[in-house]
Design a protein around this motif. Structure first.
Motif, PDB file in Angstrom:
ATOM      1  N   ALA A 106       0.896  -1.187   0.076  1.00 18.64           N
ATOM      2  CA  ALA A 106       0.051   0.030   0.103  1.00 18.64           C
ATOM      3  C   ALA A 106       0.845   1.271   0.041  1.00 18.64           C
ATOM      4  CB  ALA A 106      -0.931   0.033   1.286  1.00 18.64           C
ATOM      5  N   ALA A 107       2.061   1.234   0.735  1.00 19.98           N
ATOM      6  CA  ALA A 107       2.885   2.521   0.781  1.00 19.98           C
ATOM      7  C   ALA A 107       3.556   2.613  -0.290  1.00 19.98           C
ATOM      8  CB  ALA A 107       3.866   2.131   2.096  1.00 19.98           C
ATOM      9  N   MET A 108       3.829   1.228  -0.955  1.00 21.74           N
ATOM     10  CA  MET A 108       4.558   1.195  -2.411  1.00 21.74           C
ATOM     11  C   MET A 108       3.689   2.032  -3.404  1.00 21.74           C
ATOM     12  SD  MET A 108       7.371   0.417  -4.315  1.00 21.74           S
ATOM     13  CE  MET A 108       8.139  -0.868  -3.472  1.00 21.74           C
ATOM     14  N   LYS A 109       2.482   1.753  -3.469  1.00 26.22           N
ATOM     15  CA  LYS A 109       1.550   2.055  -4.387  1.00 26.22           C
ATOM     16  C   LYS A 109       1.477   3.817  -4.174  1.00 26.22           C
ATOM     17  CE  LYS A 109      -1.644  -0.727  -3.645  1.00 26.22           C
ATOM     18  NZ  LYS A 109      -3.088  -1.421  -3.694  1.00 26.22           N
ATOM     19  N   ALA A 110       1.287   4.110  -3.029  1.00 32.58           N
ATOM     20  CA  ALA A 110       1.061   5.696  -2.628  1.00 32.58           C
ATOM     21  C   ALA A 110       2.379   6.462  -3.155  1.00 32.58           C
ATOM     22  CB  ALA A 110       0.747   5.804  -1.015  1.00 32.58           C
ATOM     23  N   GLN A 111       3.590   5.883  -2.687  1.00 33.03           N
ATOM     24  CA  GLN A 111       4.589   6.644  -3.290  1.00 33.03           C
ATOM     25  C   GLN A 111       4.814   6.810  -4.803  1.00 33.03           C
ATOM     26  OE1 GLN A 111       7.332   4.332  -0.566  1.00 33.03           O
ATOM     27  NE2 GLN A 111       8.001   6.108   0.296  1.00 33.03           N
ATOM     28  N   VAL A 112       4.540   5.763  -5.449  1.00 32.73           N
ATOM     29  CA  VAL A 112       4.856   5.480  -6.735  1.00 32.73           C
ATOM     30  C   VAL A 112       3.707   6.563  -7.470  1.00 32.73           C
ATOM     31  CG1 VAL A 112       4.636   3.912  -8.876  1.00 32.73           C
ATOM     32  CG2 VAL A 112       5.984   3.521  -6.866  1.00 32.73           C
ATOM     33  N   SER A 113       2.247   6.279  -7.288  1.00 36.45           N
ATOM     34  CA  SER A 113       1.549   7.068  -7.767  1.00 36.45           C
ATOM     35  C   SER A 113       1.330   8.473  -7.317  1.00 36.45           C
ATOM     36  CB  SER A 113       0.003   6.587  -7.223  1.00 36.45           C
ATOM     37  OG  SER A 113       0.000   6.794  -5.903  1.00 36.45           O
ATOM     38  N   SER A 114       2.052   9.030  -6.533  1.00 35.55           N
ATOM     39  CA  SER A 114       2.123  10.364  -5.987  1.00 35.55           C
ATOM     40  C   SER A 114       3.389  11.230  -6.742  1.00 35.55           C
ATOM     41  CB  SER A 114       2.331  10.631  -4.430  1.00 35.55           C
ATOM     42  OG  SER A 114       3.261  10.101  -3.965  1.00 35.55           O
TER      43      SER A 114
END
Length: 137
Positions: A106-114
């Motif tokens: 979840a943190a990986m997706k948040a960082q990559v998407s932002s």
């Protein structure tokens, strides 16, 4: 016979997990694809750019994470101990710093998407519309 049945049942339950695969993800505005060699170069400090020329920001999952182990097995060919030794040498010689860690998928997706130019990897079962799959190694 009962033990054998339990082992068989346990293996059936575990098999969907074993079939899961890691995917490389990127920012939605980033490139649509990337090669295994390009990803390897980004994660081993040999390159700093995505295929479209954009500056790259790779993210890493923590040591011991199953997706991390699968990713590095398929892409860099290194295990956690080899990666630790590699990055120790890179840091000591001033050649670079390891990728920033994301605590979980979840943190990986948040960082990559932002962050435009960012790339990471997660289990394919964690993919959603916030990120773009750019490689299935």
């Amino acid at each position: 016979m009962k033990k054998l049945s339990l082992i068989f049942a346990a293996s059936l339950l575990a098999s969907p997990l074993a079939l899961a695969e890691v995917v490389v993800i990127g920012h939605p505005a980033g490139p649509d694809s990337i090669s295994v060699n390009q990803v390897r170069d980004l994660y081993l400090n040999r390159s700093k750019a995505l295929p479209d020329g954009q500056s790259a920001k790779p993210f890493e999952l923590p040591e011991g994470n199953a997706a991390r182990a699968e990713f590095h097995s398929k892409v860099t060919g290194r295990n956690d101990a080899q990666l630790k030794a590699f990055w120790s040498q890179q840091v000591f010689t001033g050649r670079g710093q390891p990728p920033e860690e994301a605590s979980n998928a979840a943190a990986m997706k948040a960082q990559v998407s932002s962050m435009p130019g960012s790339i990471g990897y997660i289990d394919s079962s964690d993919v959603d519309s916030s990120i773009k799959v750019i490689l299935t190694p």
